[in-house]
Design a protein around this motif. Sequence first.
Motif, mmCIF file in Angstrom:
data_model
loop_
_atom_site.group_PDB
_atom_site.id
_atom_site.type_symbol
_atom_site.label_atom_id
_atom_site.label_comp_id
_atom_site.label_asym_id
_atom_site.label_seq_id
_atom_site.Cartn_x
_atom_site.Cartn_y
_atom_site.Cartn_z
ATOM 1 N N SER A 145 -4.423 0.602 8.195
ATOM 2 C CA SER A 145 -3.176 1.084 7.600
ATOM 3 C C SER A 145 -2.001 0.203 8.039
ATOM 4 C CB SER A 145 -2.934 2.538 7.992
ATOM 5 O OG SER A 145 -1.805 3.045 7.319
ATOM 6 N N ALA A 146 -1.982 -0.171 9.315
ATOM 7 C CA ALA A 146 -0.919 -1.050 9.812
ATOM 8 C C ALA A 146 -0.978 -2.414 9.139
ATOM 9 C CB ALA A 146 -1.033 -1.195 11.330
ATOM 10 N N ASP A 147 -2.188 -2.934 8.919
ATOM 11 C CA ASP A 147 -2.333 -4.214 8.215
ATOM 12 C C ASP A 147 -1.776 -4.121 6.797
ATOM 13 O OD1 ASP A 147 -3.499 -5.435 10.411
ATOM 14 O OD2 ASP A 147 -5.559 -5.202 9.664
ATOM 15 N N VAL A 148 -2.042 -3.006 6.135
ATOM 16 C CA VAL A 148 -1.507 -2.808 4.782
ATOM 17 C C VAL A 148 0.019 -2.743 4.849
ATOM 18 C CG1 VAL A 148 -1.392 -1.255 2.793
ATOM 19 C CG2 VAL A 148 -3.583 -1.690 3.913
ATOM 20 N N ASP A 149 0.555 -2.043 5.833
ATOM 21 C CA ASP A 149 2.009 -1.943 5.990
ATOM 22 C C ASP A 149 2.653 -3.316 6.146
ATOM 23 O OD1 ASP A 149 2.342 0.797 5.727
ATOM 24 O OD2 ASP A 149 2.115 1.168 7.885
ATOM 25 N N LYS A 150 1.974 -4.224 6.846
ATOM 26 C CA LYS A 150 2.518 -5.568 7.094
ATOM 27 C C LYS A 150 2.415 -6.477 5.865
ATOM 28 C CE LYS A 150 0.049 -5.844 10.969
ATOM 29 N NZ LYS A 150 -0.632 -6.449 12.115
ATOM 30 N N ALA A 151 1.580 -6.108 4.918
ATOM 31 C CA ALA A 151 1.362 -6.959 3.742
ATOM 32 C C ALA A 151 2.618 -7.019 2.877
ATOM 33 C CB ALA A 151 0.192 -6.428 2.924
ATOM 34 N N LEU A 152 2.800 -8.128 2.225
ATOM 35 C CA LEU A 152 3.951 -8.317 1.336
ATOM 36 C C LEU A 152 3.642 -7.706 -0.026
ATOM 37 C CD1 LEU A 152 4.841 -12.003 2.290
ATOM 38 C CD2 LEU A 152 5.894 -9.884 3.140
ATOM 39 N N LEU A 153 3.637 -6.366 -0.043
ATOM 40 C CA LEU A 153 3.295 -5.611 -1.240
ATOM 41 C C LEU A 153 4.348 -4.547 -1.495
ATOM 42 C CD1 LEU A 153 -0.478 -4.962 -0.401
ATOM 43 C CD2 LEU A 153 0.403 -6.643 -2.036
ATOM 44 N N THR A 154 4.455 -4.120 -2.739
ATOM 45 C CA THR A 154 5.323 -3.000 -3.074
ATOM 46 C C THR A 154 4.673 -1.710 -2.595
ATOM 47 O OG1 THR A 154 4.280 -2.613 -5.213
ATOM 48 C CG2 THR A 154 6.124 -4.195 -5.179
ATOM 49 N N SER A 155 5.435 -0.638 -2.557
ATOM 50 C CA SER A 155 4.874 0.650 -2.141
ATOM 51 C C SER A 155 3.694 1.078 -3.008
ATOM 52 C CB SER A 155 5.952 1.732 -2.141
ATOM 53 O OG SER A 155 6.857 1.489 -1.092
ATOM 54 N N PRO A 156 3.789 0.974 -4.346
ATOM 55 C CA PRO A 156 2.618 1.338 -5.161
ATOM 56 C C PRO A 156 1.404 0.445 -4.872
ATOM 57 C CG PRO A 156 4.584 1.307 -6.530
ATOM 58 C CD PRO A 156 4.961 0.714 -5.198
ATOM 59 N N GLU A 157 1.641 -0.836 -4.608
ATOM 60 C CA GLU A 157 0.533 -1.737 -4.296
ATOM 61 C C GLU A 157 -0.093 -1.378 -2.940
ATOM 62 O OE1 GLU A 157 2.095 -5.724 -6.643
ATOM 63 O OE2 GLU A 157 2.817 -5.314 -4.618
ATOM 64 N N LYS A 158 0.721 -0.983 -1.988
ATOM 65 C CA LYS A 158 0.197 -0.564 -0.683
ATOM 66 C C LYS A 158 -0.642 0.703 -0.836
ATOM 67 C CE LYS A 158 3.715 -2.730 2.167
ATOM 68 N NZ LYS A 158 4.773 -2.563 3.165
ATOM 69 N N PHE A 159 -0.158 1.641 -1.634
ATOM 70 C CA PHE A 159 -0.928 2.864 -1.881
ATOM 71 C C PHE A 159 -2.280 2.519 -2.491
ATOM 72 C CE2 PHE A 159 -2.323 6.053 -4.960
ATOM 73 C CZ PHE A 159 -2.542 7.127 -4.118
ATOM 74 N N LEU A 160 -2.287 1.670 -3.514
ATOM 75 C CA LEU A 160 -3.529 1.294 -4.173
ATOM 76 C C LEU A 160 -4.454 0.532 -3.221
ATOM 77 C CD1 LEU A 160 -5.225 1.334 -6.703
ATOM 78 C CD2 LEU A 160 -4.001 -0.699 -7.489
ATOM 79 N N THR A 161 -3.890 -0.287 -2.353
ATOM 80 C CA THR A 161 -4.695 -1.016 -1.375
ATOM 81 C C THR A 161 -5.371 -0.048 -0.419
ATOM 82 O OG1 THR A 161 -3.232 -2.930 -1.543
ATOM 83 C CG2 THR A 161 -4.637 -2.803 0.409
ATOM 84 N N ARG A 162 -4.613 0.934 0.092
ATOM 85 C CA ARG A 162 -5.197 1.942 0.994
ATOM 86 C C ARG A 162 -6.294 2.729 0.277
ATOM 87 N NH1 ARG A 162 0.248 2.214 2.716
ATOM 88 N NH2 ARG A 162 0.419 1.778 4.941
ATOM 89 N N LEU A 163 -6.023 3.110 -0.955
ATOM 90 C CA LEU A 163 -6.998 3.857 -1.741
ATOM 91 C C LEU A 163 -8.264 3.038 -1.965
ATOM 92 C CD1 LEU A 163 -7.622 6.415 -3.382
ATOM 93 C CD2 LEU A 163 -6.506 5.317 -5.333
ATOM 94 N N THR A 164 -8.111 1.768 -2.242
ATOM 95 C CA THR A 164 -9.259 0.898 -2.493
ATOM 96 C C THR A 164 -10.104 0.709 -1.239
ATOM 97 O OG1 THR A 164 -8.038 -0.234 -4.244
ATOM 98 C CG2 THR A 164 -9.959 -1.373 -3.344
#
Length: 93
Positions: free
Chosen positions: A14-33
Amino acid sequence: MLDQSVQFLTPEESADVDKALLTSPEKFLTRLTISTSKLLKVIAKDLNLSVEELSPQQIIQWFEADSKRKQEEGVNASVLKWEATNLSDMTES
């Protein structure tokens, strides 16, 4: 018996996703994936199949069986640990 210790998204992931240069919807989709990938592996292992062999119907049936296990044996007997107080609210049209 199913592995009850499975984590679908670790705090580190989750922290790695937070650090990624992504929008909030992209972070949500990344976590979901990431979570979905891990859950599909659990389902495939339970059904003695590879992830690639899973059909949508087998996934639906697995969710139904996990839900039934939760209803009959309690939330700790199921893989998915969420509890809903009134599922009929979600299924009524």
